[in-house]
Design an enzyme around this catalytic site. Structure first.
Site, PDB file in Angstrom:
ATOM      1  N   GLU A  60      -3.670   9.968   2.351  1.00 39.67           N
ATOM      2  CA  GLU A  60      -2.631  10.512   3.389  1.00 39.67           C
ATOM      3  C   GLU A  60      -2.044  11.666   2.612  1.00 39.67           C
ATOM      4  O   GLU A  60      -1.948  11.822   1.334  1.00 39.67           O
ATOM      5  CB  GLU A  60      -1.706   9.478   3.450  1.00 39.67           C
ATOM      6  CG  GLU A  60      -0.613   9.832   4.267  1.00 39.67           C
ATOM      7  CD  GLU A  60       0.342   8.513   4.708  1.00 39.67           C
ATOM      8  OE1 GLU A  60       0.121   7.326   4.296  1.00 39.67           O
ATOM      9  OE2 GLU A  60       1.374   8.946   5.522  1.00 39.67           O
ATOM     10  N   GLU A 218       0.049   3.496  13.413  1.00 42.74           N
ATOM     11  CA  GLU A 218       1.226   2.331  13.545  1.00 42.74           C
ATOM     12  C   GLU A 218       2.251   3.100  14.633  1.00 42.74           C
ATOM     13  O   GLU A 218       3.391   2.949  14.419  1.00 42.74           O
ATOM     14  CB  GLU A 218       2.014   2.314  12.055  1.00 42.74           C
ATOM     15  CG  GLU A 218       1.061   1.728  11.028  1.00 42.74           C
ATOM     16  CD  GLU A 218       1.757   1.283   9.446  1.00 42.74           C
ATOM     17  OE1 GLU A 218       2.789   1.670   9.376  1.00 42.74           O
ATOM     18  OE2 GLU A 218       1.025   0.910   8.848  1.00 42.74           O
ATOM     19  N   TYR A 290      -1.203  -5.372   4.573  1.00 38.52           N
ATOM     20  CA  TYR A 290      -0.805  -5.135   2.966  1.00 38.52           C
ATOM     21  C   TYR A 290      -0.484  -6.456   2.334  1.00 38.52           C
ATOM     22  O   TYR A 290       0.355  -7.060   3.022  1.00 38.52           O
ATOM     23  CB  TYR A 290       0.349  -4.061   2.643  1.00 38.52           C
ATOM     24  CG  TYR A 290      -0.181  -2.414   2.916  1.00 38.52           C
ATOM     25  CD1 TYR A 290      -0.910  -2.088   2.165  1.00 38.52           C
ATOM     26  CD2 TYR A 290       0.206  -1.985   4.289  1.00 38.52           C
ATOM     27  CE1 TYR A 290      -1.329  -0.530   2.179  1.00 38.52           C
ATOM     28  CE2 TYR A 290      -0.292  -0.566   4.469  1.00 38.52           C
ATOM     29  CZ  TYR A 290      -1.074  -0.102   3.442  1.00 38.52           C
ATOM     30  OH  TYR A 290      -1.328   1.134   3.649  1.00 38.52           O
ATOM     31  N   GLU A 353      -5.910   0.337   6.947  1.00 38.28           N
ATOM     32  CA  GLU A 353      -5.353   0.268   5.698  1.00 38.28           C
ATOM     33  C   GLU A 353      -5.146  -1.300   5.201  1.00 38.28           C
ATOM     34  O   GLU A 353      -4.925  -2.197   5.973  1.00 38.28           O
ATOM     35  CB  GLU A 353      -3.721   0.776   6.015  1.00 38.28           C
ATOM     36  CG  GLU A 353      -3.725   2.150   6.306  1.00 38.28           C
ATOM     37  CD  GLU A 353      -2.233   2.649   6.732  1.00 38.28           C
ATOM     38  OE1 GLU A 353      -1.397   2.215   6.006  1.00 38.28           O
ATOM     39  OE2 GLU A 353      -2.160   3.574   7.599  1.00 38.28           O
TER      40      GLU A 353
HETATM   41  O1  AHR Z   1      -0.205   3.749   3.165  1.00 41.54           O
HETATM   42  C1  AHR Z   1       1.316   3.911   3.082  1.00 41.54           C
HETATM   43  C2  AHR Z   1       1.854   3.625   4.546  1.00 41.54           C
HETATM   44  O2  AHR Z   1       1.692   2.495   4.768  1.00 41.54           O
HETATM   45  C3  AHR Z   1       1.145   4.684   5.576  1.00 41.54           C
HETATM   46  O3  AHR Z   1       1.726   5.953   5.859  1.00 41.54           O
HETATM   47  C4  AHR Z   1       1.474   3.798   6.667  1.00 41.54           C
HETATM   48  O4  AHR Z   1       0.570   3.834   7.743  1.00 41.54           O
HETATM   49  C5  AHR Z   1       1.630   2.379   6.139  1.00 41.54           C
HETATM   50  O5  AHR Z   1       2.991   1.695   6.908  1.00 41.54           O
END
Ligand code: AHR
Length: 554
Positions: A60, A218, A290, A353
């Site tokens: 990114e 997102e 995550y 992600e």
């Molecule tokens: O990876 C960091 C951020 O996490 C990304 O920009 C977003 O898509 C997610 O919330």
């Protein structure tokens, strides 16, 4: 010796909930006098081809990822190829990178692709999406995007490392026209359009042939704050007329966060309102997950719930792995919801992600926003996650580790002329061998890890992994999560005998071990020959390790 109850439990876990009845005869046929841990690889039960794309990456335009990490500029003293960090190119070639996602992330929905084309010295400077989170010591390029690294440079980077580009388009703040114009810029044949001429003027006569297109990012949050239904309407509108130039385009819809089943349901419900054929316009639904909440259930607060990348104890180690292990249930759960509307499973999951996310403070380059220090714990987490993807080849079409360099679960850290491969980078090196193989049903049975979690007994599985077959070569990757106990394991290959092999191990006696610019080789893979006795195999997996066994079959 492992008890029957324990064995049954771990066999079910090992099979990932798959046809349990089928696994029993093999499981019980194993010799009861051998080691307590067993792995059975069923050569005759292929699960599908391991898509190389599940070993994908994400870069990114965020803090030090692009500027400093990938892009150093043509005039830099840092060795480079047309402005791209040479060492990164060399390292990435070793891991066979299939695909890289760019430019975001949240950045994508604030990005105007036109800012990043044409002569570099004429490109505008723009406020980066992440500018407000940048510290006072951050370089200007992290706050005010100089646009030196745009579509041309990204496509060139992909060519240099042998990966496919995956571009994420802006749905929040650019009209649909700009989406298909970007496709036109990238894919229209030489000499065919004004945009193809603009591309050629920059030195790229041949089209980039970008196949993967993300339609927003997102979209439930930074990508427009849509409801699932609103976004589905936008998705249809943005993808309704996009020029193909003789190739299939793979549109990836912004999908759920974690266990937001409602997003998956709401999106697909609205998509099929116009008829089930609409599903054929979607290549994948992007899942983001995550592992961030290490509070052991005390809070769901995004700031307070995070743990430290470097300061952790054994319980925190297991807690992170527990969080990561959730990935498998998310894949199964969203797949189940998808089947309510997509009975033939035309749409697959794209986990674009994934990775652990810690609180700030461990960054190797002070000021790099979201940078964290990957340790052995993150290597084990990453091995476990890649094994999960390998075990679901029919469901997961692509996955992208967040993020490639100078960020969350990074494979590489770099600053100016310094560079190191992290333990996570070494895991990608190990697992590249799975790409394109036949994923095989594999049963892991091992005594659980038992430990105390806030005064209460807790358990975690004892061994997990995945196997893939490449003609006569079998690749088995195995995670031993136990922080201190090795696992002696009997490995049975049902349907063939092992002839020879090697074992490559990523481990360290310190669970906090990590690589830095000064000490880049603290965690590195070590390869040894494998002892094969008359076709049978017993192997002891080191504590806190990821191991790849590469086995030649007779
Ligand atoms: O990876 C960091 C951020 O996490 C990304 O920009 C977003 O898509 C997610 O919330």
């Amino acid at each position: 010796m492992i008890g029957r109850r324990e064995f049954l439990h771990s066999a079910v876990v090992g099979a990932g909930g798959l046809i349990f009845a089928k696994s029993l005869p093999f499981a019980f046929a194993a010799d009861s006098s051998g080691p307590a841990s067993r792995i059975e690889i069923l050569l005759e039960e292929p699960l599908g081809t391991v898509s190389a794309d599940i070993y994908g990456h994400f870069a990114e335009n965020l803090s030090g990822v692009i500027y400093d990490g990938i892009w150093v500029g043509e005039d830099s003293k840092v060795p480079n190829v047309n402005g791209i960090r040479r060492r990164l190119i060399e390292e990435m070639r070793k891991i066979k990178p299939p695909v890289v996602r760019f430019p975001g992330g949240c950045f994508a929905d604030s990005y105007d692709w036109r800012d990043g084309i044409g002569p570099r010295d004429k490109r505008p400077r723009r406020t980066n999406f992440w500018a407000d989170g940048e510290s006072s010591v951050a370089p200007a390029s992290h706050k005010y995007d100089p646009n030196e690294f745009g579509t041309n440079e990204f496509a060139h980077f992909c060519t240099l490392i042998g990966a496919q580009p995956y571009l994420a388009a802006n749905v929040r703040s650019l009209p649909a026209e700009e989406f298909y114009r970007w496709v036109e810029y990238c894919n229209s044949p030489a000499g065919s359009t004004t945009l193809a001429d603009t591309r050629a003027a920059a030195g790229f006569g041949a089209p980039f042939d970008v196949h993967f297109w993300g339609v927003g990012n997102e979209s439930w949050g930074c990508g427009g704050n849509f409801t699932a239904q609103e976004y589905a309407v936008e998705f249809r509108r943005y993808t309704t007329w996009v020029p193909r130039y003789g190739q299939q385009l793979a549109f990836i819809a912004s999908g759920p966060n974690d266990d937001s089943w409602d997003w998956t349901r709401g999106f697909l419900e609205e998509i099929v309102r116009k008829g089930p054929r609409e599903l054929h316009g979607i290549y994948g639904l992007a899942l983001h997950y995550y592992a961030w909440n290490l509070s052991r259930g005390r809070t769901r607060n995004w700031i307070e719930g995070k743990g430290d990348a470097l300061k952790f104890d054994a319980v925190d180690w297991y807690e992170l792995l527990r969080q990561g292990d959730v990935m498998e249930s998310l894949i199964n759960g969203h797949w189940q919801v998808m089947s309510e509307f997509d009975h033939e499973h035309v749409v697959r999951l794209v986990v674009d992600e994934w990775g652990p996310w810690y609180r700030p403070g461990s960054e190797l380059t002070p000021g790099d926003q979201l940078e964290q220090m990957p340790t052995l714990r993150d290597a084990v987490f990453s091995g476990m996650t890649l094994d999960i993807f390998n075990r679901h080849p029919e469901k997961v079409a692509m996955a992208n580790c967040a993020q490639l360099i100078n960020c969350l679960n990074s494979l590489y850290l770099a600053h100016e002329d310094r560079f190191c491969v992290t333990p996570v980078g070494h895991i990608f090196e190990l697992y590249a061998a799975h790409q394109g193989g036949q994923s095989l049903r594999t049963i892991f049975s091992a005594p659980n890890v038992s430990y105390e979690r806030d005064g209460k007994p807790a358990t975690f599985w004892g061994l997990q992994g995945s196997a893939s077959l490449h003609v006569k070569n079998l690749v088995l990757t195995v995670v031993n999560p136990h922080v201190s106990e090795p696992r002696e394991t009997a490995i049975s290959i049902r349907g063939a005998a092992a002839k020879s092999g090697t074992a490559t191990i990523v481990t360290n006696s310190d669970i906090h071990a990590h690589n830095t610019f000064e000490q880049p080789d603290v965690v590195t893979p070590e390869t040894k020959p494998l002892e094969v006795n008359g076709g049978s195999l017993t192997y002891t997996f080191s504590p806190a390790s990821v191991t790849k066994l590469s086995i030649e079959l007779g």
